[in-house]
Design a protein around this motif. Structure first.
Motif, PDB file in Angstrom:
ATOM      1  N   ARG A 184       0.860  -1.182   0.000  1.00 25.79           N
ATOM      2  CA  ARG A 184       0.000   0.000   0.000  1.00 25.79           C
ATOM      3  C   ARG A 184       0.895   1.230   0.000  1.00 25.79           C
ATOM      4  NH1 ARG A 184      -3.810   2.225   4.966  1.00 25.79           N
ATOM      5  NH2 ARG A 184      -4.899   3.837   3.757  1.00 25.79           N
ATOM      6  N   ASP A 185       0.776   2.047  -1.058  1.00 21.24           N
ATOM      7  CA  ASP A 185       1.559   3.287  -1.159  1.00 21.24           C
ATOM      8  C   ASP A 185       3.048   3.043  -0.942  1.00 21.24           C
ATOM      9  OD1 ASP A 185      -0.818   4.669  -1.572  1.00 21.24           O
ATOM     10  OD2 ASP A 185      -1.079   5.090   0.566  1.00 21.24           O
ATOM     11  N   GLY A 186       3.558   1.973  -1.538  1.00 22.43           N
ATOM     12  CA  GLY A 186       4.988   1.716  -1.489  1.00 22.43           C
ATOM     13  C   GLY A 186       5.504   1.047  -0.237  1.00 22.43           C
ATOM     14  N   SER A 187       4.620   0.679   0.679  1.00 22.96           N
ATOM     15  CA  SER A 187       5.019   0.010   1.910  1.00 22.96           C
ATOM     16  C   SER A 187       4.237  -1.296   2.062  1.00 22.96           C
ATOM     17  CB  SER A 187       4.766   0.910   3.120  1.00 22.96           C
ATOM     18  OG  SER A 187       5.531   2.092   3.045  1.00 22.96           O
ATOM     19  N   ILE A 188       4.733  -2.178   2.902  1.00 19.11           N
ATOM     20  CA  ILE A 188       4.070  -3.452   3.131  1.00 19.11           C
ATOM     21  C   ILE A 188       2.955  -3.263   4.154  1.00 19.11           C
ATOM     22  CG2 ILE A 188       4.326  -5.807   3.996  1.00 19.11           C
ATOM     23  CD1 ILE A 188       7.189  -5.784   2.933  1.00 19.11           C
ATOM     24  N   ALA A 189       1.716  -3.525   3.711  1.00 21.47           N
ATOM     25  CA  ALA A 189       0.574  -3.447   4.618  1.00 21.47           C
ATOM     26  C   ALA A 189       0.457  -4.720   5.447  1.00 21.47           C
ATOM     27  CB  ALA A 189      -0.714  -3.222   3.826  1.00 21.47           C
ATOM     28  N   GLN A 190       0.707  -5.863   4.833  1.00 19.71           N
ATOM     29  CA  GLN A 190       0.685  -7.150   5.538  1.00 19.71           C
ATOM     30  C   GLN A 190       1.355  -8.190   4.663  1.00 19.71           C
ATOM     31  OE1 GLN A 190      -3.145  -8.314   7.084  1.00 19.71           O
ATOM     32  NE2 GLN A 190      -2.479 -10.355   7.690  1.00 19.71           N
ATOM     33  N   GLN A 191       2.027  -9.148   5.281  1.00 22.90           N
ATOM     34  CA  GLN A 191       2.577 -10.275   4.562  1.00 22.90           C
ATOM     35  C   GLN A 191       2.452 -11.534   5.398  1.00 22.90           C
ATOM     36  OE1 GLN A 191       6.892 -10.659   4.019  1.00 22.90           O
ATOM     37  NE2 GLN A 191       7.174  -8.859   5.332  1.00 22.90           N
ATOM     38  N   GLY A 192       2.378 -12.656   4.721  1.00 25.05           N
ATOM     39  CA  GLY A 192       2.257 -13.934   5.401  1.00 25.05           C
ATOM     40  C   GLY A 192       1.591 -14.948   4.493  1.00 25.05           C
ATOM     41  N   PRO A 193       1.281 -16.134   5.006  1.00 29.45           N
ATOM     42  CA  PRO A 193       0.542 -17.115   4.222  1.00 29.45           C
ATOM     43  C   PRO A 193      -0.771 -16.507   3.742  1.00 29.45           C
ATOM     44  CG  PRO A 193       1.340 -18.082   6.272  1.00 29.45           C
ATOM     45  CD  PRO A 193       1.580 -16.603   6.380  1.00 29.45           C
ATOM     46  N   PRO A 194      -1.275 -16.933   2.575  1.00 34.44           N
ATOM     47  CA  PRO A 194      -2.506 -16.328   2.038  1.00 34.44           C
ATOM     48  C   PRO A 194      -3.654 -16.296   3.035  1.00 34.44           C
ATOM     49  CG  PRO A 194      -1.504 -17.773   0.407  1.00 34.44           C
ATOM     50  CD  PRO A 194      -0.710 -17.938   1.662  1.00 34.44           C
ATOM     51  N   GLU A 195      -3.776 -17.346   3.858  1.00 32.50           N
ATOM     52  CA  GLU A 195      -4.909 -17.387   4.783  1.00 32.50           C
ATOM     53  C   GLU A 195      -4.837 -16.290   5.845  1.00 32.50           C
ATOM     54  OE1 GLU A 195      -2.005 -20.733   6.010  1.00 32.50           O
ATOM     55  OE2 GLU A 195      -2.863 -19.908   4.157  1.00 32.50           O
ATOM     56  N   ASP A 196      -3.629 -15.766   6.109  1.00 31.80           N
ATOM     57  CA  ASP A 196      -3.518 -14.683   7.087  1.00 31.80           C
ATOM     58  C   ASP A 196      -4.270 -13.439   6.621  1.00 31.80           C
ATOM     59  OD1 ASP A 196      -2.041 -16.230   8.755  1.00 31.80           O
ATOM     60  OD2 ASP A 196      -0.209 -15.036   8.653  1.00 31.80           O
ATOM     61  N   LEU A 197      -4.110 -13.083   5.336  1.00 36.64           N
ATOM     62  CA  LEU A 197      -4.800 -11.907   4.824  1.00 36.64           C
ATOM     63  C   LEU A 197      -6.311 -12.115   4.833  1.00 36.64           C
ATOM     64  CD1 LEU A 197      -1.832 -11.540   3.645  1.00 36.64           C
ATOM     65  CD2 LEU A 197      -2.941 -10.217   1.843  1.00 36.64           C
ATOM     66  N   LEU A 198      -6.733 -13.349   4.557  1.00 31.42           N
ATOM     67  CA  LEU A 198      -8.164 -13.632   4.464  1.00 31.42           C
ATOM     68  C   LEU A 198      -8.815 -13.724   5.837  1.00 31.42           C
ATOM     69  CD1 LEU A 198      -8.000 -16.416   1.722  1.00 31.42           C
ATOM     70  CD2 LEU A 198      -8.382 -13.981   1.405  1.00 31.42           C
ATOM     71  N   GLU A 199      -8.131 -14.349   6.786  1.00 28.12           N
ATOM     72  CA  GLU A 199      -8.738 -14.642   8.084  1.00 28.12           C
ATOM     73  C   GLU A 199      -8.279 -13.712   9.198  1.00 28.12           C
ATOM     74  OE1 GLU A 199      -7.819 -18.716   8.827  1.00 28.12           O
ATOM     75  OE2 GLU A 199      -8.631 -19.405   6.903  1.00 28.12           O
ATOM     76  N   ARG A 200      -7.083 -13.088   9.021  1.00 26.22           N
ATOM     77  CA  ARG A 200      -6.548 -12.229  10.080  1.00 26.22           C
ATOM     78  C   ARG A 200      -5.990 -10.937   9.476  1.00 26.22           C
ATOM     79  NH1 ARG A 200      -5.665 -17.473  11.145  1.00 26.22           N
ATOM     80  NH2 ARG A 200      -3.833 -17.557   9.792  1.00 26.22           N
ATOM     81  N   PRO A 201      -6.841 -10.144   8.811  1.00 26.59           N
ATOM     82  CA  PRO A 201      -6.349  -8.895   8.209  1.00 26.59           C
ATOM     83  C   PRO A 201      -5.769  -7.964   9.262  1.00 26.59           C
ATOM     84  CG  PRO A 201      -8.764  -8.948   8.253  1.00 26.59           C
ATOM     85  CD  PRO A 201      -8.295 -10.316   8.639  1.00 26.59           C
ATOM     86  N   ALA A 202      -4.649  -7.324   8.901  1.00 28.95           N
ATOM     87  CA  ALA A 202      -3.933  -6.496   9.868  1.00 28.95           C
ATOM     88  C   ALA A 202      -4.638  -5.182  10.176  1.00 28.95           C
ATOM     89  CB  ALA A 202      -2.519  -6.206   9.354  1.00 28.95           C
ATOM     90  N   ASP A 203      -5.394  -4.646   9.234  1.00 30.71           N
ATOM     91  CA  ASP A 203      -6.072  -3.375   9.459  1.00 30.71           C
ATOM     92  C   ASP A 203      -7.229  -3.235   8.478  1.00 30.71           C
ATOM     93  OD1 ASP A 203      -4.915  -2.685   7.002  1.00 30.71           O
ATOM     94  OD2 ASP A 203      -3.281  -1.577   7.929  1.00 30.71           O
ATOM     95  N   GLU A 204      -7.863  -2.077   8.488  1.00 30.06           N
ATOM     96  CA  GLU A 204      -9.048  -1.857   7.661  1.00 30.06           C
ATOM     97  C   GLU A 204      -8.699  -1.849   6.176  1.00 30.06           C
ATOM     98  OE1 GLU A 204     -12.892  -1.711   6.695  1.00 30.06           O
ATOM     99  OE2 GLU A 204     -12.021  -2.055   8.703  1.00 30.06           O
ATOM    100  N   PHE A 205      -7.511  -1.341   5.805  1.00 32.39           N
ATOM    101  CA  PHE A 205      -7.105  -1.370   4.395  1.00 32.39           C
ATOM    102  C   PHE A 205      -7.050  -2.798   3.876  1.00 32.39           C
ATOM    103  CE2 PHE A 205      -3.577  -2.191   1.469  1.00 32.39           C
ATOM    104  CZ  PHE A 205      -4.053  -1.529   0.348  1.00 32.39           C
ATOM    105  N   VAL A 206      -6.413  -3.695   4.628  1.00 33.70           N
ATOM    106  CA  VAL A 206      -6.308  -5.096   4.209  1.00 33.70           C
ATOM    107  C   VAL A 206      -7.704  -5.703   4.109  1.00 33.70           C
ATOM    108  CG1 VAL A 206      -5.370  -7.365   4.749  1.00 33.70           C
ATOM    109  CG2 VAL A 206      -4.030  -5.302   5.275  1.00 33.70           C
TER     110      VAL A 206
END
Length: 250
Positions: A209-231
C-alpha cells in the motif's frame, strides 16, 4: 536467496517505494499484490537491477550486490513481463536462445536446452520456428518463460505474466506455472493484481500500500486475520470482484 533491505525509490515529487524489507528464500514462491501504483513492478525492477534505489541494498545468495555484480546476477535471474516482451523480428526459437548465445553457450547445448524447456512448458516444437505474431497469447507466454529459464536461473521474477490473457488461457497457464514452480523448486517472486491468483501460486503473499508493506504472510492470514481496515477492504473488494458483485445484470 533474494533479500531487499531498506529499499527506497522515488521519482520527482512522488515516493514510489519504501522503505521496504523483503526476502524470498530458495524454493519459495512469494506474490506481490496491491492496488495500481503501489510499487509492485518498481520493486521487481529493483530486484533485477533495472531500477536503482536511492537507499537500501539488494542481497543475492548471501552477498550484497554491487553495481559491477549485476551482469552476473542477471544471468542467474529469469525475468518474465506481461505479454512476454518477445522480439517481433525473431522466431520463438531465436527469442529463447538469445540469452544463451549472449553468454556463450554452444549451439548444441542451446538446442538441447530448448528441447528440455519445450517439454517442460508443453509447447509444440512446430511453434518454435514461428515469429511471435503467429503465436497465440498463451504460446507467447510459454516462449517467454522458456527464455527466462534457458540459463537455469536460481531466481525467477514474473511481472503480471498472465495479466493480458483471456480467462480460459489464463486458467490453463496458471496450472502450468504452478506445476513448473513445483518441479523446478526455484525462488519465485511474482507480481499480480489478482488475490485469487496470489493465493493459488504463493507460499507467502505481500500486500503493498503506497509503497510500503501493509501485511505479509501465508494467504490465509490476509483472508482470516487482516492487519487493518485497508487489508480488510482490499480482500473484500477482490472477493466481490471475483463473484461479479456490482456488475450490471448480476
Amino acid at each position: 536467496m533474494l533479500e531487499l533491505h531498506g529499499i527506497r525509490r522515488s521519482y520527482p515529487g512522488v515516493a514510489v517505494v519504501g522503505p521496504i524489507d523483503l526476502r524470498v528464500d530458495a524454493g519459495e514462491t512469494v506474490a506481490l499484490i496491491g492496488p495500481s501504483g503501489c510499487g509492485k513492478s518498481t520493486l521487481l525492477r529493483v530486484a533485477i537491477g533495472l531500477d536503482t534505489p536511492e537507499r537500501g541494498h539488494v542481497v543475492f545468495d548471501g552477498g550484497v550486490v554491487s553495481s559491477r555484480a549485476w551482469r552476473g546476477i542477471r544471468r542467474r535471474t529469469g525475468y518474465v513481463i506481461q505479454e512476454g516482451g518477445l522480439f517481433p523480428h525473431l522466431s520463438a526459437r531465436e527469442n529463447v536462445s538469445l540469452p544463451a548465445r549472449h553468454h556463450g553457450m554452444s549451439a548444441g547445448a542451446i538446442e538441447a536446452r530448448i528441447g528440455e524447456l519445450g517439454e517442460l512448458v508443453r509447447l509444440d516444437p512446430a511453434m518454435l520456428d514461428r515469429p511471435p505474431a503467429r503465436l497465440s497469447g498463451g504460446q507467447r507466454q510459454r516462449v517467454a518463460l522458456m527464455r527466462a529459464l534457458v540459463l537455469d536461473p536460481a531466481l525467477l521474477l514474473l511481472d503480471e505474466p498472465l495479466g493480458a490473457l483471456d480467462p480460459l488461457i489464463r486458467y490453463e497457464l496458471q496450472g502450468e506455472l504452478k506445476r513448473i514452480f513445483a518441479a523446478l523448486k526455484k525462488a519465485v517472486l511474482i507480481v499480480t493484481h489478482d488475490l485469487a491468483e496470489a493465493e493459488y501460486f504463493a507460499d507467502r503473499v505481500v500486500l503493498l500500500r503506497d509503497g510500503s508493506i501493509a501485511q505479509q504472510g501465508p494467504p490465509e492470514d490476509l483472508l482470516e486475520r487482516p492487519a487493518d481496515e485497508f487489508v480488510r477492504t482490499f480482500v473484500r473488494a477482490q472477493r466481490g470482484h471475483q463473484r461479479g458483485e456490482g456488475d450490471d445484470g448480476a
